[in-house]
Design a protein around this motif. Structure first.
Motif, mmCIF file in Angstrom:
data_model
loop_
_atom_site.group_PDB
_atom_site.id
_atom_site.type_symbol
_atom_site.label_atom_id
_atom_site.label_comp_id
_atom_site.label_asym_id
_atom_site.label_seq_id
_atom_site.Cartn_x
_atom_site.Cartn_y
_atom_site.Cartn_z
ATOM 1 N N ASP A 1 1.012 -1.240 0.498
ATOM 2 C CA ASP A 1 0.217 -0.088 -0.166
ATOM 3 C C ASP A 1 1.094 1.733 0.211
ATOM 4 O O ASP A 1 0.491 2.190 -0.768
ATOM 5 C CB ASP A 1 -0.911 -0.207 1.389
ATOM 6 C CG ASP A 1 -2.278 1.203 1.178
ATOM 7 O OD1 ASP A 1 -1.923 2.052 0.769
ATOM 8 O OD2 ASP A 1 -2.711 1.022 2.108
ATOM 9 N N LEU A 2 2.022 1.157 0.816
ATOM 10 C CA LEU A 2 3.352 2.356 1.380
ATOM 11 C C LEU A 2 3.510 2.961 -0.469
ATOM 12 O O LEU A 2 3.320 4.214 -0.287
ATOM 13 C CB LEU A 2 3.666 2.193 1.901
ATOM 14 C CG LEU A 2 3.147 2.215 3.986
ATOM 15 C CD1 LEU A 2 4.596 1.551 4.811
ATOM 16 C CD2 LEU A 2 2.402 3.893 3.782
ATOM 17 N N ASP A 3 4.115 1.481 -0.676
ATOM 18 C CA ASP A 3 5.217 1.250 -2.055
ATOM 19 C C ASP A 3 4.089 1.834 -3.510
ATOM 20 O O ASP A 3 4.685 3.104 -4.098
ATOM 21 C CB ASP A 3 5.513 0.246 -1.981
ATOM 22 C CG ASP A 3 6.394 0.068 -3.080
ATOM 23 O OD1 ASP A 3 7.619 0.774 -3.032
ATOM 24 O OD2 ASP A 3 6.676 -0.289 -4.313
ATOM 25 N N ALA A 4 2.696 1.541 -3.244
ATOM 26 C CA ALA A 4 2.395 1.878 -4.726
ATOM 27 C C ALA A 4 1.804 4.179 -4.607
ATOM 28 O O ALA A 4 1.468 3.875 -5.349
ATOM 29 C CB ALA A 4 0.447 1.680 -4.647
ATOM 30 N N ASN A 5 1.482 3.954 -3.134
ATOM 31 C CA ASN A 5 0.783 5.479 -2.616
ATOM 32 C C ASN A 5 2.707 6.107 -3.206
ATOM 33 O O ASN A 5 2.063 7.169 -3.308
ATOM 34 C CB ASN A 5 -0.093 5.778 -1.801
ATOM 35 C CG ASN A 5 -1.863 5.113 -1.773
ATOM 36 O OD1 ASN A 5 -1.291 4.849 -2.924
ATOM 37 N ND2 ASN A 5 -1.986 4.369 -1.420
ATOM 38 N N LEU A 6 2.947 5.690 -2.131
ATOM 39 C CA LEU A 6 3.352 7.145 -1.793
ATOM 40 C C LEU A 6 5.813 6.700 -2.647
ATOM 41 O O LEU A 6 6.254 7.765 -2.002
ATOM 42 C CB LEU A 6 4.177 7.120 -0.818
ATOM 43 C CG LEU A 6 2.968 8.356 0.450
ATOM 44 C CD1 LEU A 6 3.460 7.938 1.883
ATOM 45 C CD2 LEU A 6 3.168 9.020 -0.482
ATOM 46 N N GLY A 7 5.778 5.090 -2.637
ATOM 47 C CA GLY A 7 6.946 4.667 -2.945
ATOM 48 C C GLY A 7 7.578 4.616 -1.605
ATOM 49 O O GLY A 7 7.686 5.644 -1.083
ATOM 50 N N ALA A 8 8.392 3.340 -1.230
ATOM 51 C CA ALA A 8 8.880 3.136 0.369
ATOM 52 C C ALA A 8 9.554 2.025 0.307
ATOM 53 O O ALA A 8 9.834 1.271 -0.997
ATOM 54 C CB ALA A 8 7.066 2.215 1.339
ATOM 55 N N THR A 9 10.489 2.006 1.313
ATOM 56 C CA THR A 9 11.266 0.970 1.644
ATOM 57 C C THR A 9 11.185 0.507 2.420
ATOM 58 O O THR A 9 10.949 1.002 3.901
ATOM 59 C CB THR A 9 13.378 1.760 0.918
ATOM 60 O OG1 THR A 9 13.334 1.791 0.271
ATOM 61 C CG2 THR A 9 13.714 0.482 1.457
ATOM 62 N N MET A 10 10.908 -1.005 2.891
ATOM 63 C CA MET A 10 10.941 -1.992 3.871
ATOM 64 C C MET A 10 12.110 -2.353 4.434
ATOM 65 O O MET A 10 12.582 -3.054 3.402
ATOM 66 C CB MET A 10 9.816 -3.117 3.795
ATOM 67 C CG MET A 10 9.732 -3.331 5.057
ATOM 68 S SD MET A 10 7.919 -4.665 5.049
ATOM 69 C CE MET A 10 8.606 -6.643 3.414
ATOM 70 N N SER A 11 12.764 -2.305 5.458
ATOM 71 C CA SER A 11 13.809 -2.433 5.529
ATOM 72 C C SER A 11 13.824 -2.952 7.295
ATOM 73 O O SER A 11 12.854 -3.068 8.034
ATOM 74 C CB SER A 11 14.924 -1.482 5.896
ATOM 75 O OG SER A 11 13.955 -0.660 6.604
ATOM 76 N N HIS A 12 15.037 -3.887 7.800
ATOM 77 C CA HIS A 12 14.436 -3.494 9.667
ATOM 78 C C HIS A 12 15.261 -2.423 10.610
ATOM 79 O O HIS A 12 15.838 -1.858 9.739
ATOM 80 C CB HIS A 12 15.638 -5.013 9.619
ATOM 81 C CG HIS A 12 15.918 -6.395 9.390
ATOM 82 N ND1 HIS A 12 15.075 -7.505 10.210
ATOM 83 C CD2 HIS A 12 16.019 -6.785 8.502
ATOM 84 C CE1 HIS A 12 14.755 -7.656 9.482
ATOM 85 N NE2 HIS A 12 15.403 -7.894 8.707
ATOM 86 N N PRO A 13 14.407 -2.732 11.387
ATOM 87 C CA PRO A 13 14.119 -1.156 12.167
ATOM 88 C C PRO A 13 15.988 -1.603 12.606
ATOM 89 O O PRO A 13 16.897 -2.055 12.295
ATOM 90 C CB PRO A 13 13.843 -1.403 13.047
ATOM 91 C CG PRO A 13 13.668 -3.076 13.305
ATOM 92 C CD PRO A 13 14.026 -3.468 12.309
ATOM 93 N N TRP A 14 16.409 -0.170 12.824
ATOM 94 C CA TRP A 14 18.045 0.381 13.667
ATOM 95 C C TRP A 14 18.368 0.099 14.884
ATOM 96 O O TRP A 14 19.196 -0.581 14.463
ATOM 97 C CB TRP A 14 17.675 2.369 13.576
ATOM 98 C CG TRP A 14 17.648 2.450 12.467
ATOM 99 C CD1 TRP A 14 17.559 2.538 11.078
ATOM 100 C CD2 TRP A 14 17.631 4.155 11.867
ATOM 101 N NE1 TRP A 14 17.487 2.685 9.920
ATOM 102 C CE2 TRP A 14 17.322 4.707 10.598
ATOM 103 C CE3 TRP A 14 17.643 5.009 12.872
ATOM 104 C CZ2 TRP A 14 17.491 5.930 9.822
ATOM 105 C CZ3 TRP A 14 17.204 6.921 12.927
ATOM 106 C CH2 TRP A 14 17.472 6.928 11.209
ATOM 107 N N TYR A 15 17.156 -0.253 15.731
ATOM 108 C CA TYR A 15 17.634 -0.854 16.876
ATOM 109 C C TYR A 15 16.318 -2.009 16.917
ATOM 110 O O TYR A 15 15.676 -2.564 16.238
ATOM 111 C CB TYR A 15 17.621 -0.295 18.123
ATOM 112 C CG TYR A 15 17.947 1.671 18.510
ATOM 113 C CD1 TYR A 15 19.407 1.209 18.387
ATOM 114 C CD2 TYR A 15 17.368 2.368 17.465
ATOM 115 C CE1 TYR A 15 19.923 1.960 18.837
ATOM 116 C CE2 TYR A 15 17.778 3.552 17.012
ATOM 117 C CZ TYR A 15 19.429 3.103 17.729
ATOM 118 O OH TYR A 15 20.275 5.070 17.726
#
Length: 329
Positions: free
Chosen positions: A26-40
């Motif tokens: 959903d986020l990638d289609a609407n805004l362009g997004a990268t999913m990753s592991h959190p920093w912590y």
């Protein structure tokens, strides 16, 4: 105007596949997004992912087999639209601690001038990282010294850091931080008025008073503070006049009188007396304040206090009527 940063609480079965399908896609289609592991490292028992949008927005999602918690300053994926919102401190403590660690690290990376002020950074995190207000609230401190005239950014930050470090407002963080607002427009009048409440609270705290914000009264509305010392309770309402060069009233004395009159004809009149009016003149430059202090104009309400604080902690003022508070002037 969006609210300060909050969690969305989403019961139900969550898996990584569902996160990819219902959140990331959903986020990638609407805004362009990268999913990753959190920093912590996420809290024990949770899986988590970080989402970075092409427009600079950020979101975090942590989940177990039967519940998910979402927080972000971006649009909400449609799968989470009907979920309940809760304050940051209403989530499980270990989850709140992790989210705040993530967001504070990002805040200090984007605005390194805030890093020497950890308590202020944490306290205002819900607005500093809000959807609409993250730029304006930071600019208010960075470029306008939080409403202090003739003061540097760091002088203002030192002042509020020292007060917030007392913990007086910790139980009321969402309420008090939210008073700054989360608008995309920088409203110096409203933001400075909000900091007037912090100035009055510091003044009262330094005088030995316990402080409770937004005190409900019998008329069905709230006044700014309920303060107590040695078993004696007093209600306080705060107002903050604009300096004369930014309002129709072209003298400092007129600015103070007119602002006090507005408050007296409104909220204090409905309350039917009994509260102390605090008029915060901390936005007045030295010359304007000296004119007010020299004349000590009536404040249209008794009891009342006119005062001015400076970032170095100096406080000056005067009273009208029988003020039931222990004050240094």
């Amino acid at each position: 105007m969006a609210r300060p940063l909050r969690f969305r609480h989403a019961p139900g079965r969550w898996t990584l596949d569902r996160v990819r399908r219902d959140v990331y896609a959903d986020l990638d289609a609407n805004l362009g997004a990268t999913m990753s592991h959190p920093w912590y490292r996420q809290p024990d028992g949770y899986d988590a992912r970080r989402f970075d949008m092409d427009n600079g927005d950020t979101a975090l999602l942590a989940w177990t087999d039967d519940v998910a918690y979402w927080v972000g300053n971006t649009e909400t994926p449609s799968a989470l639209w009907r979920t309940d919102k809760i304050a940051l401190d209403e989530a499980p403590p270990e989850l709140t601690e992790w989210v705040e660690r993530e967001l504070l690290a990002e805040l200090h990376e984007e605005s390194p001038w805030l890093k020497p002020y950890p308590t202020l950074s944490w306290f205002f995190l819900p607005v500093f990282c809000s959807k609409d207000g993250r730029e304006t609230t930071r600019a208010f401190f960075a470029e306008h010294a939080a409403g202090f005239p003739d003061a540097s950014r760091d002088e203002a930050l030192d002042f509020y850091e020292s007060f917030l470090a007392t913990g007086v407002f910790d139980p009321y963080r969402e309420l008090m931080a939210g008073k700054l607002g989360t608008s995309t427009s920088l409203d110096l009048v409203r933001m400075s008025a909000a900091m007037g409440e912090f100035n009055a609270a510091k003044f009262l705290h330094d005088a030995g008073y316990a402080i409770e914000p937004e005190a409900e009264v019998t008329t069905g509305h709230s006044l700014d503070f309920r303060v107590e010392k040695d078993g004696r309770v007093t209600l306080v309402e705060v107002t903050r006049p604009l300096p004369p060069n930014r309002r129709a009233a072209n003298t400092p004395v007129a600015a103070v009188r007119d602002t006090a009159q507005t408050k007296t004809d409104g909220q204090l009149e409905r309350h039917a007396g009994g509260a102390v009016l605090f008029v915060d003149c901390s936005s007045f430059p030295d010359d304007d304040w000296r004119a007010v202090l020299g004349e000590k104009p009536e404040l249209r309400h008794r009891p009342a206090v006119a005062f001015r604080v400076r970032p170095d902690g100096r406080v000056e003022g005067y009273t009208k009527g029988s003020v039931p508070l222990d004050l240094p002037f």
